[in-house]
Enzyme design. Structure first.
Site, PDB file in Angstrom:
ATOM      1  N   ALA A  77       0.830  -1.200   0.000  1.00  0.00           N
ATOM      2  CA  ALA A  77       0.000   0.000   0.000  1.00  0.00           C
ATOM      3  C   ALA A  77       0.870   1.257   0.000  1.00  0.00           C
ATOM      4  O   ALA A  77       1.997   1.262   0.500  1.00  0.00           O
ATOM      5  CB  ALA A  77      -0.922   0.002   1.213  1.00  0.00           C
ATOM      6  N   GLU A 148       3.804  -4.872   8.528  1.00  0.00           N
ATOM      7  CA  GLU A 148       2.765  -3.983   9.051  1.00  0.00           C
ATOM      8  C   GLU A 148       2.849  -3.799  10.566  1.00  0.00           C
ATOM      9  O   GLU A 148       2.602  -2.699  11.079  1.00  0.00           O
ATOM     10  CB  GLU A 148       1.372  -4.509   8.667  1.00  0.00           C
ATOM     11  CG  GLU A 148       0.986  -4.261   7.214  1.00  0.00           C
ATOM     12  CD  GLU A 148       1.454  -5.362   6.269  1.00  0.00           C
ATOM     13  OE1 GLU A 148       0.946  -5.411   5.142  1.00  0.00           O
ATOM     14  OE2 GLU A 148       2.345  -6.152   6.663  1.00  0.00           O
TER      15      GLU A 148
END
Length: 278
Positions: A77, A148
């Site tokens: 992302a 993450e």
């Protein structure tokens, strides 16, 4: 200008994707933001969503390959866009972490197989993509990671339950909870990758796999993949068999390709397939 090998034109992909056709019935999708390590903003995700829908609807395509330009497959992302979406004055309904209106590759169900040709680093969403691909070929220098947890977020794009089914609870936990990188060689040993090759041979090797699939009956490809996916998704063996028999296999038996395949075998010739009815 050469005519397209498809019956319908592809959707426009002006910002992120390059589309080409390296072999009959094979689509090559190249993520092309090398300066940004092929990270995916919202616009890029919408481009991909449109291409996956077109792939499944296009009768002259049976399989796709996805790869990247530069040193990255994909860094996942676009964290700068994500950070901006978290601003105090930003619309909370538009945050990147919300359930998206598009379907990312990491959660795609679809009808037709996708092969990942991992040319370099695959971080976050890049790794989540490959977890949901049907086959994965990796360059020797490729590596994978779900970092993450190091950024205060979670790999919630679809990889976590799928990782458990592919590599098991303990390896999935090690991978996702530590956020450490995994080499192509280690991913091969874990069963996350089918084959590791020199980078110079990567796309050609993926095309070999794609061609080996694409020469088969379009109906049978879709039906067989559906049976595999049902087992992976539902984890109930007999239920998965029953669903596939009642749905995809029932449609396969109504089509022309099953007749052509059996007739060609009896006549000792290569079959001539028609477009899939599935």
């Amino acid at each position: 200008m050469a005519s397209l090998p498809t019956t319908t034109p592809p959707p426009p992909t002006p910002t992120f994707l390059l589309l080409s056709y390296p072999a009959p019935r094979v689509l090559l999708i190249t993520m092309n933001r090398p300066k940004d390590l092929n990270c995916m903003n919202t616009t890029a995700q919408w481009e991909m969503d449109a291409v996956w829908k077109w792939l499944d609807a296009e009768p002259n395509l049976s399989v796709a390959i996805i790869t990247g330009t530069g040193r990255a497959f994909s860094a996942g992302a676009d964290l700068k866009e994500w950070n901006s979406s978290m601003d105090a004055d930003a619309d909370p309904n538009s945050r990147m972490g919300n359930a998206p209106a598009f379907t990312p590759l990491s959660r795609r169900l679809g009808k037709k197989p996708v092969i990942a040709a991992v040319n370099g680093l695959a971080m976050g969403g890049g790794t989540e993509f490959i977890v949901n691909c049907d086959l994965v070929v990796a360059a020797e220098e490729a590596y994978f990671g779900l970092p993450e947890v190091k950024r205060g977020i979670s790999p919630i794009g679809g990889a976590l339950p799928r990782l458990i089914r592919t590599i098991g609870l303990q390896r999935a936990s090690e991978f996702a909870l530590t956020g450490r990188n995994v080499t192509a060689k280690e991913a091969l040993a874990w069963g996350l990758v089918n084959k590791v090759v020199p980078k110079s041979e990567l796309v050609a090797e993926a095309v070999k796999y794609a061609t080996a699939i694409a020469v088969n009956s379009p109906d049978a490809i879709i039906c067989t993949r559906a049976g595999i996916r049902q087992g992976w998704e539902t984890a109930a063996v007999e239920e998965a068999v029953g669903i596939t028999m009642d749905r995809e296999f029932a449609e396969l038996q109504k089509g022309e390709n099953i007749l052509e395949g059996l007739k060609a075998f009896s006549e000792k010739r290569s079959p001539v397939w028609k477009a899939s009815r599935l």
